[in-house]
Design a protein around this motif. Structure first.
Motif, PDB file in Angstrom:
ATOM      1  N   ASN A  85       0.815  -1.214   0.000  1.00 55.83           N
ATOM      2  CA  ASN A  85       0.000   0.000   0.000  1.00 55.83           C
ATOM      3  C   ASN A  85       0.848   1.264   0.000  1.00 55.83           C
ATOM      4  O   ASN A  85       0.480   2.274  -0.608  1.00 55.83           O
ATOM      5  CB  ASN A  85      -0.927  -0.020   1.227  1.00 55.83           C
ATOM      6  CG  ASN A  85      -1.833   1.180   1.285  1.00 55.83           C
ATOM      7  OD1 ASN A  85      -1.551   2.143   1.989  1.00 55.83           O
ATOM      8  ND2 ASN A  85      -2.920   1.142   0.522  1.00 55.83           N
ATOM      9  N   ARG A 108      -8.845   7.711  -4.615  1.00 58.62           N
ATOM     10  CA  ARG A 108      -8.614   7.915  -3.177  1.00 58.62           C
ATOM     11  C   ARG A 108      -8.498   6.597  -2.409  1.00 58.62           C
ATOM     12  O   ARG A 108      -7.940   6.541  -1.314  1.00 58.62           O
ATOM     13  CB  ARG A 108      -9.777   8.717  -2.565  1.00 58.62           C
ATOM     14  CG  ARG A 108      -9.852  10.134  -3.070  1.00 58.62           C
ATOM     15  CD  ARG A 108     -10.917  10.987  -2.375  1.00 58.62           C
ATOM     16  NE  ARG A 108     -12.045  10.284  -1.850  1.00 58.62           N
ATOM     17  CZ  ARG A 108     -12.577  10.495  -0.641  1.00 58.62           C
ATOM     18  NH1 ARG A 108     -12.037  11.418   0.140  1.00 58.62           N
ATOM     19  NH2 ARG A 108     -13.626   9.834  -0.227  1.00 58.62           N
ATOM     20  N   LEU A 109      -9.070   5.534  -2.981  1.00 61.83           N
ATOM     21  CA  LEU A 109      -9.218   4.272  -2.253  1.00 61.83           C
ATOM     22  C   LEU A 109      -7.941   3.773  -1.553  1.00 61.83           C
ATOM     23  O   LEU A 109      -7.986   3.454  -0.355  1.00 61.83           O
ATOM     24  CB  LEU A 109      -9.780   3.202  -3.212  1.00 61.83           C
ATOM     25  CG  LEU A 109      -9.976   1.806  -2.642  1.00 61.83           C
ATOM     26  CD1 LEU A 109     -10.968   1.824  -1.491  1.00 61.83           C
ATOM     27  CD2 LEU A 109     -10.474   0.856  -3.742  1.00 61.83           C
ATOM     28  N   PRO A 110      -6.783   3.687  -2.234  1.00 60.78           N
ATOM     29  CA  PRO A 110      -5.596   3.127  -1.564  1.00 60.78           C
ATOM     30  C   PRO A 110      -5.196   3.887  -0.299  1.00 60.78           C
ATOM     31  O   PRO A 110      -4.660   3.300   0.636  1.00 60.78           O
ATOM     32  CB  PRO A 110      -4.491   3.232  -2.621  1.00 60.78           C
ATOM     33  CG  PRO A 110      -5.223   3.272  -3.920  1.00 60.78           C
ATOM     34  CD  PRO A 110      -6.500   4.013  -3.644  1.00 60.78           C
ATOM     35  N   PHE A 111      -5.488   5.188  -0.284  1.00 63.32           N
ATOM     36  CA  PHE A 111      -5.143   5.994   0.898  1.00 63.32           C
ATOM     37  C   PHE A 111      -5.861   5.463   2.134  1.00 63.32           C
ATOM     38  O   PHE A 111      -5.321   5.468   3.240  1.00 63.32           O
ATOM     39  CB  PHE A 111      -5.542   7.454   0.638  1.00 63.32           C
ATOM     40  CG  PHE A 111      -5.261   8.380   1.783  1.00 63.32           C
ATOM     41  CD1 PHE A 111      -3.992   8.928   1.964  1.00 63.32           C
ATOM     42  CD2 PHE A 111      -6.260   8.724   2.690  1.00 63.32           C
ATOM     43  CE1 PHE A 111      -3.728   9.794   3.013  1.00 63.32           C
ATOM     44  CE2 PHE A 111      -5.996   9.582   3.741  1.00 63.32           C
ATOM     45  CZ  PHE A 111      -4.733  10.115   3.905  1.00 63.32           C
ATOM     46  N   PHE A 112      -7.097   4.994   1.934  1.00 65.34           N
ATOM     47  CA  PHE A 112      -7.915   4.568   3.082  1.00 65.34           C
ATOM     48  C   PHE A 112      -7.742   3.087   3.421  1.00 65.34           C
ATOM     49  O   PHE A 112      -8.344   2.617   4.384  1.00 65.34           O
ATOM     50  CB  PHE A 112      -9.390   4.861   2.801  1.00 65.34           C
ATOM     51  CG  PHE A 112      -9.691   6.331   2.735  1.00 65.34           C
ATOM     52  CD1 PHE A 112      -9.732   7.102   3.887  1.00 65.34           C
ATOM     53  CD2 PHE A 112      -9.911   6.955   1.512  1.00 65.34           C
ATOM     54  CE1 PHE A 112      -9.992   8.457   3.829  1.00 65.34           C
ATOM     55  CE2 PHE A 112     -10.177   8.312   1.447  1.00 65.34           C
ATOM     56  CZ  PHE A 112     -10.215   9.068   2.597  1.00 65.34           C
ATOM     57  N   LEU A 113      -6.950   2.383   2.650  1.00 64.71           N
ATOM     58  CA  LEU A 113      -6.780   0.952   2.937  1.00 64.71           C
ATOM     59  C   LEU A 113      -5.753   0.696   4.037  1.00 64.71           C
ATOM     60  O   LEU A 113      -5.607  -0.430   4.495  1.00 64.71           O
ATOM     61  CB  LEU A 113      -6.407   0.187   1.663  1.00 64.71           C
ATOM     62  CG  LEU A 113      -7.531   0.124   0.611  1.00 64.71           C
ATOM     63  CD1 LEU A 113      -7.072  -0.603  -0.634  1.00 64.71           C
ATOM     64  CD2 LEU A 113      -8.792  -0.525   1.168  1.00 64.71           C
ATOM     65  N   ARG A 156      -4.468   6.174  -9.507  1.00 68.65           N
ATOM     66  CA  ARG A 156      -4.692   5.414  -8.267  1.00 68.65           C
ATOM     67  C   ARG A 156      -3.397   4.766  -7.780  1.00 68.65           C
ATOM     68  O   ARG A 156      -3.101   4.782  -6.575  1.00 68.65           O
ATOM     69  CB  ARG A 156      -5.747   4.339  -8.528  1.00 68.65           C
ATOM     70  CG  ARG A 156      -6.110   3.510  -7.312  1.00 68.65           C
ATOM     71  CD  ARG A 156      -7.134   2.448  -7.651  1.00 68.65           C
ATOM     72  NE  ARG A 156      -6.603   1.461  -8.580  1.00 68.65           N
ATOM     73  CZ  ARG A 156      -7.312   0.476  -9.120  1.00 68.65           C
ATOM     74  NH1 ARG A 156      -8.597   0.351  -8.846  1.00 68.65           N
ATOM     75  NH2 ARG A 156      -6.756  -0.381  -9.956  1.00 68.65           N
TER      76      ARG A 156
ATOM     77  N   GLN B   5     -14.652   9.838   4.328  1.00 66.09           N
ATOM     78  CA  GLN B   5     -13.735   8.701   4.455  1.00 66.09           C
ATOM     79  C   GLN B   5     -14.250   7.507   3.648  1.00 66.09           C
ATOM     80  O   GLN B   5     -15.457   7.299   3.537  1.00 66.09           O
ATOM     81  CB  GLN B   5     -13.628   8.289   5.919  1.00 66.09           C
ATOM     82  CG  GLN B   5     -13.158   9.385   6.854  1.00 66.09           C
ATOM     83  CD  GLN B   5     -11.651   9.496   6.902  1.00 66.09           C
ATOM     84  OE1 GLN B   5     -10.970   8.529   7.153  1.00 66.09           O
ATOM     85  NE2 GLN B   5     -11.140  10.680   6.645  1.00 66.09           N
ATOM     86  N   LEU B   6     -13.331   6.731   3.127  1.00 62.94           N
ATOM     87  CA  LEU B   6     -13.720   5.494   2.435  1.00 62.94           C
ATOM     88  C   LEU B   6     -13.469   4.324   3.392  1.00 62.94           C
ATOM     89  O   LEU B   6     -12.515   3.569   3.225  1.00 62.94           O
ATOM     90  CB  LEU B   6     -12.887   5.313   1.168  1.00 62.94           C
ATOM     91  CG  LEU B   6     -13.451   5.921  -0.107  1.00 62.94           C
ATOM     92  CD1 LEU B   6     -12.476   5.742  -1.249  1.00 62.94           C
ATOM     93  CD2 LEU B   6     -14.798   5.346  -0.474  1.00 62.94           C
ATOM     94  N   LEU B 306      -4.517  -6.041  -4.125  1.00 60.42           N
ATOM     95  CA  LEU B 306      -3.387  -5.460  -4.872  1.00 60.42           C
ATOM     96  C   LEU B 306      -3.060  -4.059  -4.369  1.00 60.42           C
ATOM     97  O   LEU B 306      -1.906  -3.647  -4.330  1.00 60.42           O
ATOM     98  CB  LEU B 306      -3.727  -5.345  -6.363  1.00 60.42           C
ATOM     99  CG  LEU B 306      -3.972  -6.609  -7.164  1.00 60.42           C
ATOM    100  CD1 LEU B 306      -4.324  -6.260  -8.594  1.00 60.42           C
ATOM    101  CD2 LEU B 306      -2.732  -7.477  -7.135  1.00 60.42           C
ATOM    102  N   LEU B 307      -4.115  -3.341  -3.978  1.00 56.31           N
ATOM    103  CA  LEU B 307      -3.908  -1.959  -3.549  1.00 56.31           C
ATOM    104  C   LEU B 307      -3.459  -1.864  -2.097  1.00 56.31           C
ATOM    105  O   LEU B 307      -3.232  -0.778  -1.588  1.00 56.31           O
ATOM    106  CB  LEU B 307      -5.197  -1.150  -3.747  1.00 56.31           C
ATOM    107  CG  LEU B 307      -5.690  -1.065  -5.194  1.00 56.31           C
ATOM    108  CD1 LEU B 307      -6.997  -0.289  -5.249  1.00 56.31           C
ATOM    109  CD2 LEU B 307      -4.652  -0.408  -6.096  1.00 56.31           C
ATOM    110  N   GLY B 308      -3.383  -3.006  -1.417  1.00 51.12           N
ATOM    111  CA  GLY B 308      -2.836  -2.989  -0.062  1.00 51.12           C
ATOM    112  C   GLY B 308      -3.821  -3.319   1.045  1.00 51.12           C
ATOM    113  O   GLY B 308      -3.507  -3.130   2.220  1.00 51.12           O
ATOM    114  N   ALA B 309      -5.029  -3.800   0.669  1.00 40.79           N
ATOM    115  CA  ALA B 309      -5.976  -4.203   1.723  1.00 40.79           C
ATOM    116  C   ALA B 309      -5.511  -5.523   2.320  1.00 40.79           C
ATOM    117  O   ALA B 309      -5.096  -6.425   1.592  1.00 40.79           O
ATOM    118  CB  ALA B 309      -7.374  -4.353   1.133  1.00 40.79           C
ATOM    119  N   LYS B 313      -9.237  -6.917   6.128  1.00 38.53           N
ATOM    120  CA  LYS B 313     -10.012  -5.791   5.619  1.00 38.53           C
ATOM    121  C   LYS B 313     -11.016  -6.270   4.563  1.00 38.53           C
ATOM    122  O   LYS B 313     -12.183  -5.867   4.567  1.00 38.53           O
ATOM    123  CB  LYS B 313      -9.063  -4.763   4.999  1.00 38.53           C
ATOM    124  CG  LYS B 313      -9.729  -3.500   4.530  1.00 38.53           C
ATOM    125  CD  LYS B 313      -9.356  -2.361   5.427  1.00 38.53           C
ATOM    126  CE  LYS B 313     -10.026  -1.085   5.024  1.00 38.53           C
ATOM    127  NZ  LYS B 313      -9.799  -0.043   6.003  1.00 38.53           N
TER     128      LYS B 313
END
Lengths: 233, 403
Positions: A85, A108-113, A156, B5-6, B306-309, B313
């Motif tokens: 991430n 924005r999604l990766p920021f919140f993961l 992204r 927030q997401l 892939l995005l880091g979850a 999560k």
């Protein structure tokens, strides 16, 4: 920065007497800071398997993946996810945007993961502007063309300012003009100090960004072509 | 202004918002489960409470009535069906010395064909204040002397006029007390002493109204209520009363309560069986839907990885969606069940010939929360397998499978 040594992935296939084969076979690969590396190969040559092992998504049968000297496969899921991430920007193959989120939220999604402080919307809009689609922020993925969707995926991938951008066939189904625009963006990203690792089809090799160090993958083995793309787009 | 927030909850919510058909189906399953749970629990508890009140307030151990009227007497007692039957008042004096009998008290029944208090005919019950041991405990709000001549007490389903009177056979009678809910025929009865009912009949005669009781000799009564001293079993005393008095039938209170208890157990068994069947069906449907949904969305979950979850999560998003649909469906189900059970419970109880008293508000509230929690838990458990499966899957493989 990123170094793979002896990376191997063994699969078994066939009926009763299953036959083992190496989809990736003893690969050594390095990507240094600010460098652009391109791995080219035909479909089924093992390049996507290699990429997924390099990013901690597919456990290798043998070998190691080191990032800044640390073996990522020695980490727990939370650590490897956090690393992906924060340090890695990933552009998967094909359509990879979440259909239920608009363009801005996809970026924005990766920021919140991962747990973070601060604000991200302004940065996300700036990334969208950087890839030339700020005006599409409120649209949903179903309303985008292939090239636009790829630009969103790129924005992204860059949102958390990664050290390494990894792109799996980023222009696979795009026309030449759009491909050239995407490649220019990669060159610009490298110029900003981010390393880039591209995996492309054989056919795409000719359009690798300027200055790319090219490896060729055949039958799971990686060989350096010992040349850099010098062409200017 | 803080930016939106997401969170995992919001991701789950956005996913659901864009999948209306899936949401409607999942919510409907959860709603059916919740309404069955809540409605079933409230209804059976209401009947259980009614039975407890009935057992506590039955008052008499035996009820002696003219031959052939035992069922009518039970109907008066339980269903509130107005009825009348008479025999000689001397019978009370004859029963009193029976071994095991502690106290006897006669009652007189009359039916009003119409009263301005009610849509339906009501049961008029007269008792003898000197010997009464059944009515008095219900009239706790009254002064020690109890109902005076000319006064009446009314069941909870009888509406008094604004001036606290009820008009019977053209005359108004002051209401001295209203009895709380008993879930028995008493709820639709008017109570008075023997003197008052004689006055009432005289007034009715003046209005040119006549009763079947007019043909009975003076001093006729409808029933003798018997309290036992506990030295002999009720069934034995009942047998002896029947033997000594051939023209009577004896209703044993314990038998009536037991009979209702059995009916309640049968009803509870049926409700429980339906609930278990619903649980199995709902759990199967929810598990299949969540599994199918996760299979359809492999690529989406892979992208998140892939995005880091983290695996947790991704599992949290699946469980969050399940929780949102199950709890909102549960809420709808509880509201629908409340709309069905509360207005019609007395009617349903009447149809089933079972006493029904609504449970206390705290119990209803607690049961609503419990039903919601159980349905939400069912949704979470159904989604848990799907969440576990997607959490364990190799992202690379699910990404390829999702393409």
């Amino acid at each position: 920065m990123l170094a793979a040594t002896g990376l191997t992935k063994e699969y078994r296939r066939g009926g009763g007497r299953r036959v083992a084969f190496n989809a990736v076979d003893g690969v050594d690969l390095t990507v240094a800071k600010g460098e652009i590396v391109s791995v080219v190969g035909r479909s089924g040559s093992g390049k996507s398997t290699l990429l997924n092992m390099l990013t901690g998504l597919l456990r290798p049968t043998a070998g190691a993946v080191l990032f800044d000297g640390q073996d990522i496969w020695g980490w727990r899921d939370a650590e490897i996810s956090r690393w992906r991430n924060t340090k890695i920007g990933y552009m998967p193959q094909g359509q990879s945007l979440l259909a239920n989120l608009n363009v801005l939220d996809n970026v924005r999604l990766p920021f919140f993961l991962a747990r973070r402080d601060g604000e991200i919307t302004a940065k996300a809009l700036a990334r969208l502007a950087q890839v030339g689609i700020a005006h599409l922020a409120a649209n949903f993925p179903a309303e985008l063309s292939g090239g636009e969707a790829r630009r969103v995926a790129l924005a992204r991938a860059l949102i958390n300012a990664p050290e390494l951008l990894i792109a799996d066939e980023p222009t696979g189904d795009l026309d030449l003009a759009t491909t050239n625009e995407i490649m220019k963006l990669f060159a610009q990203i490298v110029g900003d100090g981010t390393a880039v690792l591209l995996v492309t089809h054989e056919a795409e090799a000719v359009i690798s960004p300027t200055g790319a160090r090219i490896y060729e993958m055949t039958g799971g083995k990686l060989a350096g072509r010992d040349k850099k793309v010098m062409r200017t787009h | 202004m803080a930016e939106k927030q997401l969170t995992a909850w919001r991701l789950a919510g956005e996913n659901l918002r864009r999948q209306p058909l899936r949401v409607v189906c999942l919510t409907a399953v959860a709603a059916i489960l919740a309404s069955a749970l809540f409605g079933g629990a409230i209804f059976t508890t209401g009947i259980q409470t009614g039975l407890d009140v009935l057992a506590a307030r039955f008052g008499a151990d035996l009820m002696v009535v003219p031959t052939g009227n035992a069922q009518k007497a039970e109907a008066v007692l339980l269903g509130g069906e107005p009825n009348y039957f008479y025999f000689n008042g001397e019978i009370a004096r004859k029963i009193a010395p029976t071994p095991g009998v502690r106290q006897v008290s006669p009652q007189f029944f009359l039916t009003s064909l119409s009263a301005d208090c009610c849509d339906l005919p009501v049961q008029l019950i007269a008792f003898e204040p000197e010997t009464d041991f059944v009515v008095k405990p219900w009239l706790t709000a009254l002064p020690a002397q109890g109902l005076r001549d000319g006064q009446i007490a009314i069941g909870c389903d009888i509406l008094a006029r604004e001036n606290r009177t009820v008009k019977l056979f053209g005359r108004e009678y002051p209401v001295a007390a209203q009895i709380g809910k008993t879930a028995t025929g008493l709820d639709r009865s008017v109570l008075m002493n023997m003197s008052t009912i004689r006055t009432l009949i005289d007034h009715a005669h003046q209005e040119k109204l006549h009763f079947l009781a007019d043909d009975e000799p003076a001093g006729a009564i409808s029933a003798v209520l018997v309290r036992l001293d506990g030295t002999r079993p009720p069934a034995t005393v009942a047998r002896e009363i029947r033997r000594e008095n051939p023209n009577v039938e004896v209703v044993v209170a314990q038998g009536v309560v037991q009979q209702i208890g059995q009916a309640l157990r049968r009803l509870k068994g049926q409700v429980f069986a339906v609930l278990v069947a619903l649980w199995v069906v709902a759990a199967t449907v929810l598990t299949a839907v969540y599994s199918g949904s996760v299979n359809e969305r492999k690529k989406e979950f892979s992208v998140l990885r892939l995005l880091g979850a983290t695996r947790a999560k991704v599992a949290g998003i699946v469980l969050g969606e399940a929780f949102l649909t199950a709890s909102s469906g549960g809420l709808i189900g509880v509201v629908l069940a409340a709309l069905a059970v509360f207005p019609f419970s007395t009617y349903i109880g009447d149809r089933l010939q079972l006493p029904y008293i609504p449970p206390a508000a705290a119990y209803i509230f607690g049961m609503a929360l419990f039903s919601l929690a159980l349905v939400a838990l069912a949704g979470l458990l159904a989604a848990a397998y799907a969440a576990w499966k997607i959490g364990r899957a190799e992202t690379y493989l699910t990404m390829r499978a999702g393409e």
